[in-house]
Design a protein around this motif. Structure first.
Motif, PDB file in Angstrom:
ATOM      1  N   ILE A 116       3.865   4.486   3.404  1.00 28.17           N
ATOM      2  CA  ILE A 116       4.586   5.377   4.320  1.00 28.17           C
ATOM      3  C   ILE A 116       5.695   4.606   5.033  1.00 28.17           C
ATOM      4  O   ILE A 116       6.817   5.074   5.150  1.00 28.17           O
ATOM      5  CB  ILE A 116       3.626   5.985   5.365  1.00 28.17           C
ATOM      6  CG1 ILE A 116       2.590   6.874   4.679  1.00 28.17           C
ATOM      7  CG2 ILE A 116       4.398   6.778   6.407  1.00 28.17           C
ATOM      8  CD1 ILE A 116       1.527   7.377   5.629  1.00 28.17           C
ATOM      9  N   ALA A 117       5.355   3.404   5.526  1.00 31.83           N
ATOM     10  CA  ALA A 117       6.337   2.622   6.282  1.00 31.83           C
ATOM     11  C   ALA A 117       5.909   1.166   6.318  1.00 31.83           C
ATOM     12  O   ALA A 117       4.738   0.835   6.150  1.00 31.83           O
ATOM     13  CB  ALA A 117       6.438   3.162   7.708  1.00 31.83           C
ATOM     14  N   LEU A 151      -5.410   7.038   6.649  1.00 29.92           N
ATOM     15  CA  LEU A 151      -4.405   6.002   6.852  1.00 29.92           C
ATOM     16  C   LEU A 151      -5.035   4.638   6.624  1.00 29.92           C
ATOM     17  O   LEU A 151      -6.200   4.414   6.951  1.00 29.92           O
ATOM     18  CB  LEU A 151      -3.828   6.070   8.262  1.00 29.92           C
ATOM     19  CG  LEU A 151      -3.033   7.323   8.595  1.00 29.92           C
ATOM     20  CD1 LEU A 151      -2.660   7.323  10.067  1.00 29.92           C
ATOM     21  CD2 LEU A 151      -1.801   7.426   7.731  1.00 29.92           C
ATOM     22  N   TYR A 163      -0.108   2.948   5.003  1.00 34.09           N
ATOM     23  CA  TYR A 163      -0.301   3.682   3.758  1.00 34.09           C
ATOM     24  C   TYR A 163      -1.074   4.954   4.017  1.00 34.09           C
ATOM     25  O   TYR A 163      -1.919   5.017   4.916  1.00 34.09           O
ATOM     26  CB  TYR A 163      -1.127   2.852   2.758  1.00 34.09           C
ATOM     27  CG  TYR A 163      -0.520   1.528   2.421  1.00 34.09           C
ATOM     28  CD1 TYR A 163       0.343   1.398   1.343  1.00 34.09           C
ATOM     29  CD2 TYR A 163      -0.825   0.384   3.153  1.00 34.09           C
ATOM     30  CE1 TYR A 163       0.902   0.173   1.013  1.00 34.09           C
ATOM     31  CE2 TYR A 163      -0.277  -0.852   2.824  1.00 34.09           C
ATOM     32  CZ  TYR A 163       0.585  -0.941   1.754  1.00 34.09           C
ATOM     33  OH  TYR A 163       1.117  -2.159   1.420  1.00 34.09           O
ATOM     34  N   GLU A 164      -0.788   5.975   3.202  1.00 34.28           N
ATOM     35  CA  GLU A 164      -1.588   7.188   3.184  1.00 34.28           C
ATOM     36  C   GLU A 164      -2.499   7.090   1.978  1.00 34.28           C
ATOM     37  O   GLU A 164      -2.057   6.784   0.876  1.00 34.28           O
ATOM     38  CB  GLU A 164      -0.726   8.441   3.090  1.00 34.28           C
ATOM     39  CG  GLU A 164      -1.529   9.709   3.101  1.00 34.28           C
ATOM     40  CD  GLU A 164      -0.657  10.954   3.037  1.00 34.28           C
ATOM     41  OE1 GLU A 164      -1.109  11.998   3.512  1.00 34.28           O
ATOM     42  OE2 GLU A 164       0.456  10.870   2.499  1.00 34.28           O
ATOM     43  N   GLU A 217      -0.218   5.550  -0.997  1.00 37.51           N
ATOM     44  CA  GLU A 217       1.237   5.704  -0.910  1.00 37.51           C
ATOM     45  C   GLU A 217       1.754   5.003   0.340  1.00 37.51           C
ATOM     46  O   GLU A 217       1.267   5.236   1.447  1.00 37.51           O
ATOM     47  CB  GLU A 217       1.600   7.186  -0.855  1.00 37.51           C
ATOM     48  CG  GLU A 217       3.085   7.424  -0.791  1.00 37.51           C
ATOM     49  CD  GLU A 217       3.441   8.910  -0.775  1.00 37.51           C
ATOM     50  OE1 GLU A 217       4.568   9.220  -0.390  1.00 37.51           O
ATOM     51  OE2 GLU A 217       2.592   9.736  -1.122  1.00 37.51           O
TER      52      GLU A 217
END
Length: 63
Positions: free
Chosen positions: A17-18, A44, A60-61, A15
């Protein structure tokens, strides 16, 4: 076999994240490599891409 598994429920899901656009820096890949090696236990992952005249660093996670 269950064909009704939602792909987003699978282990290994990534996913975003930023992300941040920065000026091109030839050594930024070393920072991303360092972060990936040292923060993987925190689930991460970091990515680096070049777009036009900028670089994009993404966080990303990973599940």
């Amino acid at each position: 076999m269950n064909d009704n598994i939602n792909p987003s429920d699978r282990p290994g899901k990534i996913e975003l994240i930023a992300s941040q656009r920065v000026s091109i820096n030839g050594e930024l890949y070393k920072v991303v490599d360092f972060l990936n090696k040292n923060l993987k236990e925190y689930r991460l992952m970091f990515g680096l891409t070049k777009k036009e005249d900028k670089m994009v660093i993404s966080v990303y996670e990973v599940e």
